[in-house]
Design a protein around this motif. Structure first.
Motif, PDB file in Angstrom:
ATOM      1  N   UNK A 186       0.838  -1.202   0.000  1.00 58.92           N
ATOM      2  CA  UNK A 186       0.000   0.000   0.000  1.00 58.92           C
ATOM      3  C   UNK A 186       0.871   1.250   0.000  1.00 58.92           C
ATOM      4  N   UNK A 187       2.005   1.190   0.704  1.00 60.67           N
ATOM      5  CA  UNK A 187       2.918   2.319   0.702  1.00 60.67           C
ATOM      6  C   UNK A 187       3.493   2.576  -0.673  1.00 60.67           C
ATOM      7  N   UNK A 188       3.888   1.505  -1.391  1.00 59.44           N
ATOM      8  CA  UNK A 188       4.413   1.679  -2.741  1.00 59.44           C
ATOM      9  C   UNK A 188       3.369   2.317  -3.646  1.00 59.44           C
ATOM     10  N   UNK A 189       2.130   1.901  -3.470  1.00 56.80           N
ATOM     11  CA  UNK A 189       1.050   2.491  -4.270  1.00 56.80           C
ATOM     12  C   UNK A 189       0.982   4.003  -4.054  1.00 56.80           C
ATOM     13  N   UNK A 190       1.334   4.428  -2.817  1.00 49.87           N
ATOM     14  CA  UNK A 190       1.267   5.854  -2.484  1.00 49.87           C
ATOM     15  C   UNK A 190       2.640   6.524  -2.556  1.00 49.87           C
ATOM     16  N   UNK A 191       3.603   5.880  -3.239  1.00 49.37           N
ATOM     17  CA  UNK A 191       4.965   6.402  -3.415  1.00 49.37           C
ATOM     18  C   UNK A 191       5.687   6.572  -2.081  1.00 49.37           C
ATOM     19  N   UNK A 192       5.490   5.624  -1.195  1.00 50.74           N
ATOM     20  CA  UNK A 192       6.205   5.580   0.077  1.00 50.74           C
ATOM     21  C   UNK A 192       6.865   4.215   0.195  1.00 50.74           C
ATOM     22  N   UNK A 193       8.055   4.168   0.815  1.00 50.12           N
ATOM     23  CA  UNK A 193       8.747   2.903   1.062  1.00 50.12           C
ATOM     24  C   UNK A 193       8.815   2.698   2.564  1.00 50.12           C
ATOM     25  N   UNK A 194       8.259   1.579   3.006  1.00 47.50           N
ATOM     26  CA  UNK A 194       8.227   1.258   4.431  1.00 47.50           C
ATOM     27  C   UNK A 194       9.130   0.078   4.732  1.00 47.50           C
ATOM     28  N   UNK A 195       9.803   0.141   5.881  1.00 42.59           N
ATOM     29  CA  UNK A 195      10.604  -0.971   6.353  1.00 42.59           C
ATOM     30  C   UNK A 195      10.165  -1.367   7.746  1.00 42.59           C
ATOM     31  N   UNK A 196      10.523  -2.576   8.149  1.00 40.19           N
ATOM     32  CA  UNK A 196      10.157  -3.041   9.490  1.00 40.19           C
ATOM     33  C   UNK A 196      11.369  -2.933  10.413  1.00 40.19           C
ATOM     34  N   UNK A 197      11.100  -2.516  11.660  1.00 40.82           N
ATOM     35  CA  UNK A 197      12.161  -2.348  12.652  1.00 40.82           C
ATOM     36  C   UNK A 197      12.227  -3.601  13.524  1.00 40.82           C
ATOM     37  N   UNK A 198      13.393  -4.245  13.545  1.00 37.24           N
ATOM     38  CA  UNK A 198      13.574  -5.437  14.369  1.00 37.24           C
ATOM     39  C   UNK A 198      14.026  -5.046  15.769  1.00 37.24           C
ATOM     40  N   UNK A 199      14.133  -6.019  16.657  1.00 35.21           N
ATOM     41  CA  UNK A 199      14.435  -5.750  18.066  1.00 35.21           C
ATOM     42  C   UNK A 199      15.786  -5.067  18.250  1.00 35.21           C
ATOM     43  N   UNK A 200      16.737  -5.291  17.342  1.00 39.01           N
ATOM     44  CA  UNK A 200      18.056  -4.667  17.455  1.00 39.01           C
ATOM     45  C   UNK A 200      18.086  -3.276  16.845  1.00 39.01           C
ATOM     46  N   UNK A 201      16.928  -2.767  16.394  1.00 40.70           N
ATOM     47  CA  UNK A 201      16.848  -1.423  15.847  1.00 40.70           C
ATOM     48  C   UNK A 201      17.110  -1.324  14.364  1.00 40.70           C
ATOM     49  N   UNK A 202      17.449  -2.437  13.709  1.00 43.44           N
ATOM     50  CA  UNK A 202      17.722  -2.403  12.275  1.00 43.44           C
ATOM     51  C   UNK A 202      16.424  -2.276  11.488  1.00 43.44           C
ATOM     52  N   UNK A 203      16.495  -1.549  10.368  1.00 46.06           N
ATOM     53  CA  UNK A 203      15.346  -1.362   9.485  1.00 46.06           C
ATOM     54  C   UNK A 203      15.526  -2.255   8.266  1.00 46.06           C
ATOM     55  N   UNK A 204      14.561  -3.135   8.047  1.00 46.39           N
ATOM     56  CA  UNK A 204      14.635  -4.100   6.955  1.00 46.39           C
ATOM     57  C   UNK A 204      13.721  -3.663   5.826  1.00 46.39           C
ATOM     58  N   UNK A 205      14.290  -3.520   4.621  1.00 43.01           N
ATOM     59  CA  UNK A 205      13.527  -3.181   3.420  1.00 43.01           C
ATOM     60  C   UNK A 205      13.940  -4.137   2.307  1.00 43.01           C
ATOM     61  N   UNK A 206      12.987  -4.875   1.725  1.00 44.19           N
ATOM     62  CA  UNK A 206      11.564  -4.963   2.071  1.00 44.19           C
ATOM     63  C   UNK A 206      11.385  -5.445   3.518  1.00 44.19           C
ATOM     64  N   UNK A 207      10.227  -5.148   4.107  1.00 46.01           N
ATOM     65  CA  UNK A 207      10.035  -5.463   5.522  1.00 46.01           C
ATOM     66  C   UNK A 207       9.957  -6.963   5.776  1.00 46.01           C
ATOM     67  N   UNK A 208      10.515  -7.369   6.895  1.00 49.71           N
ATOM     68  CA  UNK A 208      10.354  -8.750   7.367  1.00 49.71           C
ATOM     69  C   UNK A 208       9.093  -8.834   8.214  1.00 49.71           C
ATOM     70  N   UNK A 209       8.463  -9.982   8.195  1.00 51.62           N
ATOM     71  CA  UNK A 209       7.263 -10.179   8.997  1.00 51.62           C
ATOM     72  C   UNK A 209       7.590 -10.646  10.406  1.00 51.62           C
TER      73      UNK A 209
END
Length: 316
Positions: free
Chosen positions: A30-53
Motif C-alpha cells: 500500500x505504501x508503494x502504491x502511495x509512493x512511500x517505502x516502508x521498512x520493518x524495525x527489528x528488536x536490534x533497531x535495524x530497518x529491513x527493506x523490504x520489511x520482514x514479517x
C-alpha cells in the motif's frame, strides 16, 4: 542406434502466482502504491527493506513500520545485455542490491543506467515510480542514477492491499536425448516405445536412466496403448489453463508391457474410475500426429474386467 538426430523445441511455462499479503507486506505494498517505502524495525533497531514479517533473531512478529527514503546506494550489481520477456526493462540494464537511505538491508531491483560503464558499486540511485501504481513491487518501475528531486508521496488512500498477483513465466528451448527423440518419433507414428534396463530388466516408458540401478535403459521394447489404472485423483477445482472442465480424472496408468506408470487423463464418469480399471489410449487423428506426447489425447475405459490388485501392487 547411433546417428539419431535429437529433437528440440521452445517450451513456455507460465502461471499467475497469487498470494495473500498479511498485515506487514500489505502495508508495504500500500505504501508503494502511495509512493512511500516502508521498512520493518527489528528488536536490534535495524530497518529491513523490504520489511520482514518476523524478527530474524527473536522470531517475534514485526509490526513497527517506518518510512525510508526513495534514494539509496548500490552495494553490488550485475549487468544484463539481453533482457528477457517480463523483466523490468526492455533494454540493457543492471540488477543491483540497493540500500535505501534510512534502511539497514538491501533490496534487489533494476537500475536503468543506460550503459554498463555507468554502473558502479557505491553509486547513488533513486526510484523511478510507475505512472500507474496498484500496490505491487512493480510500482517501483526501476532505479535511476543520481539523486533526483524528491517526488511528493501520493495521498494515502487508506485502502489496504490484501492480495498480490504476479505472472510467472519461463521460456526456454528443450532438447531431448537420443532415446527420448526415438520415443517421440515413435509417437508420431502411433507407437509407444519403451526401453529395458540391462540390470533389473524392467521396461520404462518414456526411456530413462533406471531409478533402481542408475544405468541407462538400452533394449527397445514396443508397449501397448492399453493399461491399468494404478492410482488416480478426481480434479474438482477449476483453475486457469485447464485443458478440461472439472470434474475429470488424472490417473497413473501402467501400460501393458511397462514397469512404471505414466500420468494421463481418464475421460468418462469420474465417479466410476477405480484402481485396477482397464483403459485404452485415445489418439489424435493420424494426420495430426507430431513428435509430442499430446498425440494421445486421453484414456478411456475399455469395459474389460478389472486387473487383479496383485498385478499392479508393486507399481503404486
Amino acid at each position: 542406434m547411433a546417428g539419431v538426430d535429437v529433437l528440440s523445441a521452445p517450451l513456455n511455462i507460465g502461471f499467475d502466482y497469487t498470494r495473500s499479503l498479511g498485515p506487514v507486506l500489505g502495508r508495504f505494498m500500500a505504501g508503494l502504491r502511495d509512493r512511500r517505502v516502508l521498512g520493518s524495525r527489528s528488536a536490534d533497531g535495524r530497518i529491513h527493506v523490504p520489511p520482514l514479517e518476523y524478527d530474524p533473531a527473536t522470531h517475534a512478529p514485526l509490526t513497527d513500520l517506518v518510512e525510508v527514503a526513495s534514494t539509496g546506494t548500490v552495494l553490488s550489481w550485475t549487468w544484463t545485455d539481453h533482457p528477457l520477456e517480463g523483466q523490468p526493462l526492455d533494454r540493457p540494464f543492471g540488477w543491483a542490491l540497493i540500500r535505501l537511505d534510512g534502511a539497514d538491508t538491501a533490496m534487489l531491483h533494476a537500475v536503468d543506467a543506460g550503459t554498463r560503464d555507468r554502473m558502479q558499486t557505491g553509486m547513488r540511485v533513486h526510484i523511478r515510480w510507475s505512472p500507474e501504481r496498484t500496490g505491487h513491487i512493480r510500482d517501483i518501475e526501476c532505479f535511476e542514477p543520481g539523486s533526483a528531486a524528491p517526488v511528493p508521496p501520493s495521498a494515502d488512500t487508506g485502502e489496504p492491499v490484501t492480495i498480490m498477483t504476479t505472472p510467472i513465466r519461463l521460456s526456454y528451448t528443450h532438447t531431448t536425448s537420443t532415446d527420448e527423440s526415438r520415443y517421440l518419433r515413435a509417437l508420431a507414428e502411433g507407437r509407444l516405445l519403451g526401453q529395458r534396463c540391462p540390470v533389473c530388466h524392467k521396461v520404462y516408458v518414456p526411456p530413462r536412466v533406471c531409478p533402481a540401478d542408475g544405468v541407462p535403459t538400452e533394449e527397445e521394447v514396443p508397449v501397448r496403448d492399453h493399461g491399468t489404472v494404478t492410482t488416480f485423483c478426481v480434479v474438482n477445482v477449476p483453475f486457469p489453463g485447464q485443458r478440461l472442465d472439472p470434474p475429470y480424472v488424472v490417473a497413473q496408468i501402467l501400460l501393458d508391457g511397462a514397469d512404471i506408470p505414466i500420468p494421463h487423463f481418464v475421460i468418462g464418469d469420474a465417479g466410476q474410475v477405480r484402481m485396477g480399471m482397464r483403459v485404452a489410449a485415445v489418439w489424435r487423428p493420424p494426420e495430426d500426429w507430431t513428435t509430442t506426447p499430446e498425440n494421445i489425447v486421453h484414456f478411456r475405459p475399455t469395459g474389460e474386467p478389472d486387473a487383479p490388485y496383485e498385478s499392479f501392487e508393486e507399481h503404486l
